[in-house]
Write an enzyme that holds these catalytic residues in place. Sequence first.
Site, short mmCIF file in Angstrom:
data_model
loop_
_atom_site.label_atom_id
_atom_site.label_comp_id
_atom_site.label_asym_id
_atom_site.label_seq_id
_atom_site.Cartn_x
_atom_site.Cartn_y
_atom_site.Cartn_z
N ILE A 174 47.64 -4.79 -61.16
CA ILE A 174 47.47 -6.25 -61.23
C ILE A 174 47.40 -6.80 -59.82
O ILE A 174 48.24 -6.45 -58.98
CB ILE A 174 48.67 -6.87 -62.00
CG1 ILE A 174 48.68 -6.28 -63.41
CG2 ILE A 174 48.60 -8.39 -61.96
CD1 ILE A 174 48.91 -7.24 -64.52
N HIS B 82 35.48 -5.23 -66.89
CA HIS B 82 36.49 -4.99 -67.92
C HIS B 82 35.79 -4.44 -69.17
O HIS B 82 34.75 -4.97 -69.57
CB HIS B 82 37.22 -6.30 -68.24
CG HIS B 82 38.31 -6.11 -69.26
ND1 HIS B 82 39.53 -5.55 -68.96
CD2 HIS B 82 38.34 -6.38 -70.59
CE1 HIS B 82 40.27 -5.50 -70.05
NE2 HIS B 82 39.57 -5.99 -71.06
C1 GAR Z 1 35.88 1.14 -66.55
O1 GAR Z 1 35.46 1.36 -67.87
C2 GAR Z 1 36.45 -0.25 -66.38
O2 GAR Z 1 35.88 -1.18 -67.24
C3 GAR Z 1 37.89 -0.02 -66.70
O3 GAR Z 1 38.19 1.21 -66.13
C4 GAR Z 1 37.05 2.05 -66.19
C5 GAR Z 1 36.87 2.73 -64.87
O4 GAR Z 1 35.88 3.73 -64.92
N1 GAR Z 1 38.70 -1.08 -66.18
C6 GAR Z 1 39.78 -1.57 -66.78
O5 GAR Z 1 40.19 -1.13 -67.83
C7 GAR Z 1 40.45 -2.71 -66.05
N2 GAR Z 1 41.48 -3.29 -66.86
P1 GAR Z 1 35.27 4.33 -63.58
O6 GAR Z 1 36.44 4.72 -62.68
O7 GAR Z 1 34.50 5.54 -64.01
O8 GAR Z 1 34.40 3.30 -62.94
#
Ligand code: GAR
Length: 192
Positions: free
Chosen positions: A92, A109
């Site tokens: 956060i 998100h």
């Molecule tokens: C993504 O799907 C993003 O939307 C999510 O984490 C993943 C990261 O994937 N974010 C959250 O949940 C934020 N609350 P990545 O590391 O492969 O980009």
Amino acid sequence: PLRLAVMASGAGSNFEALARACGDGRLHGHVVVLAVNRADCGARDRAGRLGIPCQVIDHRHQPSREALDRALIRLFEAHRVDLVVMAGWMRIVTPVLIGAFPERLVNIHPSLLPSFRGADGVGQALAAGVTLAGCTAHLVTEQVDAGPILVQAAVPVLADDDRERLHARIQRQEHRILPLAVSLAARRLAQG
Ligand code: GAR
């Protein structure tokens, strides 16, 4: 070109999608630095392969959330960053970071906000039984996952989906909309 910073905690597929969008001209920008809070995350390996400087700022070595944010600000100021993208940053952020980059902090998100804020947007969508899921790129404000929406994309939830399959489908859309959202945020800034 825009000087972009990316913050990531995980695999870093959105970070790479953004870097590639800069590389092939879809986004008039340059990812000048990646900040990660875990030394062992996939995003850091990708930065190495892409030749993008990566700084580890381990939250466990910081006395508070604000101290973590201040370390990020120092890094971004040293790199003269215009816009910061939270691409799977699983901490956060506080008003310290938000205030240092007003209108300049973009988050991705994995849900169609305002549904399913917070952790595990994908699991929440599955548990709710919705038949449309998706992702949202938005500006970061002090309320978590509630800032002005820049771009959204929807995907179907299929009968045999589990979290992994649904998340993969959502992420393909994230990779597409995140560069668009950054362009939009930059245009908003330029228009004042
Ligand atoms: C993504 O799907 C993003 O939307 C999510 O984490 C993943 C990261 O994937 N974010 C959250 O949940 C934020 N609350 P990545 O590391 O492969 O980009």
